[in-house]
Write an enzyme that holds these catalytic residues in place. Structure first.
Site, PDB file in Angstrom:
ATOM      1  NE  ARG A  19       7.712  11.296   1.745  1.00  0.00           N
ATOM      2  CZ  ARG A  19       6.141  11.130   1.739  1.00  0.00           C
ATOM      3  NH1 ARG A  19       5.422  12.104   1.629  1.00  0.00           N
ATOM      4  NH2 ARG A  19       5.946   9.923   1.895  1.00  0.00           N
ATOM      5  CE  LYS A  26       8.090   6.430   7.121  1.00  0.00           C
ATOM      6  NZ  LYS A  26       7.289   6.898   6.567  1.00  0.00           N
ATOM      7  N   GLY A 147      -5.587   7.958   0.946  1.00  0.00           N
ATOM      8  CA  GLY A 147      -6.525   7.210   0.337  1.00  0.00           C
ATOM      9  C   GLY A 147      -7.963   7.641   0.903  1.00  0.00           C
TER      10      GLY A 147
END
Ligand code: UD1
Ligand code: MG
Length: 482
Positions: A19, A26, A147
């Protein structure tokens, strides 16, 4: 404290970071002068672990080279395929190749705001409660994608972590989430990882399943709730990158202001984590302080200034300036509109003024270069004055050469110092000179064409022009006075 010392810290950084839409992995994106993984490694180092292992996968050559260059002593473990966070930790333990006595801390490589202090709090809770695993959790306004921490309805004890994709409607309503940071008992972690299955919605080995496995085996499972949920912000895209930058910047400026620095407009000032200040420094709006920049007591910087790896001495004034790898002396003045390139050293009470560019130049105490000049590859002594619009001609098209100017010199305006050349102490040079030969101390050097006036030229060559009429009037005026 030594009881809490981790046997290892494992940093998970194998993911692709799709993304980010970037050719750079990243975790190598930067905020506040440090890569994302660099921030995490720096926080992890505050725990003084015996081993520090970064799990790499996507872009691993780049990530490895980056770690070797900036974080020597960090080990890497390769995860060929991203089969989940549990699998990644398994790869790290395999790389270490030994059973680990004591706590193992797991952090994600994309949570740059996580502080060493919070990690210390986690390991302290883990040890104090005698847990097999302690998860760093946080209450967040929107828990989508995270989570969820599932607790026993009666005792409140943590029973499991359920991934968003695997969670029921009721579980999705839970606002307490897994930050992705854990402290484990090393031996129990290795055993439990062997029992993690892949029968979940993503077909991955979830590290989070270790909690349920350990709890079912009768071990203590706990959570340490982060004081500020923003600290565990994970970066997945460039919007979050900018948010993290802003949060970290605010944290850095609050620390500086608390320590006695005046920041006139914090929203327009950017600082790197490596910047240091002394008290009563003043930072004006529109200022970027980068790298190993230091601003000493009573110094004022800005507005509209960018300093990289630059030391600003006590009480110095730097206004509308760009500087890189420079040293500005005590009480010196720079700008407005100056450009200090690497290797500039300005002595105490010196001045680099308006529209002046310097490079690899040592400018002595009290010496001034006030206006419109280029000073490159030069040494200038103390209390000299360089006339406006001077150029240190340092480049012959192939090589750079050095100019030396002594102390207490007065060089004229519009001088060219054609290097290599030396001007002795106490010497003067005439305005408009092209100095190609050394000037002995105490001399006046004049190196320019003689002026000659061709009288009556305008009347002969431009008859009837406004200039000719003005000249005529001037001549008559002079006559009239007689
Ligand atoms: C994970 C957690 C989730 C938590 C969230 C916090 C699991 C199963 N889920 O979800 O409970 O709320 O982080 O941000 O652990 N990585 C690897 N190898 C892999 C997979 C991931 O190294 O095979 C690394 C990634 O590079 C990243 C980190 O592990 O740094 C987390 O992975 P990511 O895919 O972002 O996990 P989430 O789905 O966000
Ligand atoms: Mg994921």
């Amino acid at each position: 404290m030594s009881a809490n010392r981790p046997a290892a810290v494992v940093v998970l950084a194998a993911g692709e970071g799709t993304r980010m839409k970037s050719k750079t992995p990243k975790v190598l994106h930067e905020i506040a002068g440090r890569s994302l993984v660099g921030h995490v490694v720096s926080a992890a180092r505050e725990l003084d672990p015996e081993h520090l292992v970064v799990v790499v996968g996507h872009g691993r050559e780049q990530v490895r080279a980056h770690l070797e260059e900036h974080y020597a002593g960090t080990r890497t473990a390769v995860q060929e395929q991203q089969n989940g966070t549990g699998h990644a930790v398994r790869m790290a333990l395999e790389e270490l190749g030994q059973s680990l006595e004591g706590p193992v801390v797991v952090v994600c490589g994309d949570t740059p705001l996580l502080s060493g202090e919070t990690l210390r709090g986690l390991t302290a809770t883990h040890a104090a409660d005698g847990n097999a695993v302690t998860v760093l959790s946080a209450e967040v306004p929107d828990s989508t994608g995270y989570g969820r921490i599932v607790r026993d309805g009666v005792s409140g004890a943590v029973t499991a972590i359920v991934e968003h994709k695997d969670a029921s409607e009721a579980q999705r309503a839970i606002k307490e989430i897994n930050s992705g940071v854990f402290a484990f008992d090393g031996g129990l972690l290795a055993d439990a990882l062997g029992k993690v299955r892949t029968d979940n919605s993503q077909g991955e080995e979830y590290l989070t399943d270790v909690l349920g496995i350990l709890r079912e085996a009768g071990h203590r499972v706990g959570a340490s709730v982060a004081a500020d949920h923003r600290e565990i912000l994970g970066i997945n895209n460039r919007v979050q990158l900018a948010q993290a930058r802003a949060l970290l910047n605010e944290r850095l400026l609050v620390a500086a202001m608390t320590a006695g620095v005046t920041v006139l407009d914090p929203s327009s000032v950017l600082v790197d984590v490596t910047v240091t200040f002394e008290r009563d420094a003043v930072i004006h709006p529109g200022t970027q302080l980068l790298g190993a920049t230091h601003v000493a007591e009573d110094a004022e910087v800005g507005p509209n200034t960018r300093l990289r790896d630059t030391v600003v001495g006590r009480g110095a004034r730097v206004d509308n300036t760009v500087a890189d790898s420079s040293v500005i002396g005590e009480g010196a003045s720079v700008g407005p509109f100056a450009y200090l390139r690497p290797g500039t050293r300005l002595g105490a009470k010196g001045k680099i003024g308006t529209y002046v560019e310097t490079k690899n130049a040592s400018i002595g105490e009290g010496t001034k270069v006030p206006h419109l000049s280029y000073v490159g590859d030069a040494t200038i002594g103390e209390y000299s004055n360089i006339g406006a619009a001077s150029v240190f001609v340092n480049y012959d098209g192939q090589k750079k050469h050095h100019t030396t100017i002594g102390s207490h010199c007065r060089t004229g305006s519009d001088n060219m110092f054609v290097a290599p050349v030396t001007v002795g102490d106490g010497a003067y040079t005439a305005a408009g000179s092209v100095i190609t030969k050394d000037v002995p101390p105490g001399s006046l050097a004049v190196a320019r064409g003689q002026q000659r006036n061709i009288e009556g030229w305008v009347a002969r060559k431009r008859p009837g022009s406004a200039a000719a009429q003005a000249a005529q009037a001037a001549a008559e005026g002079v006559d009239g006075e007689n």
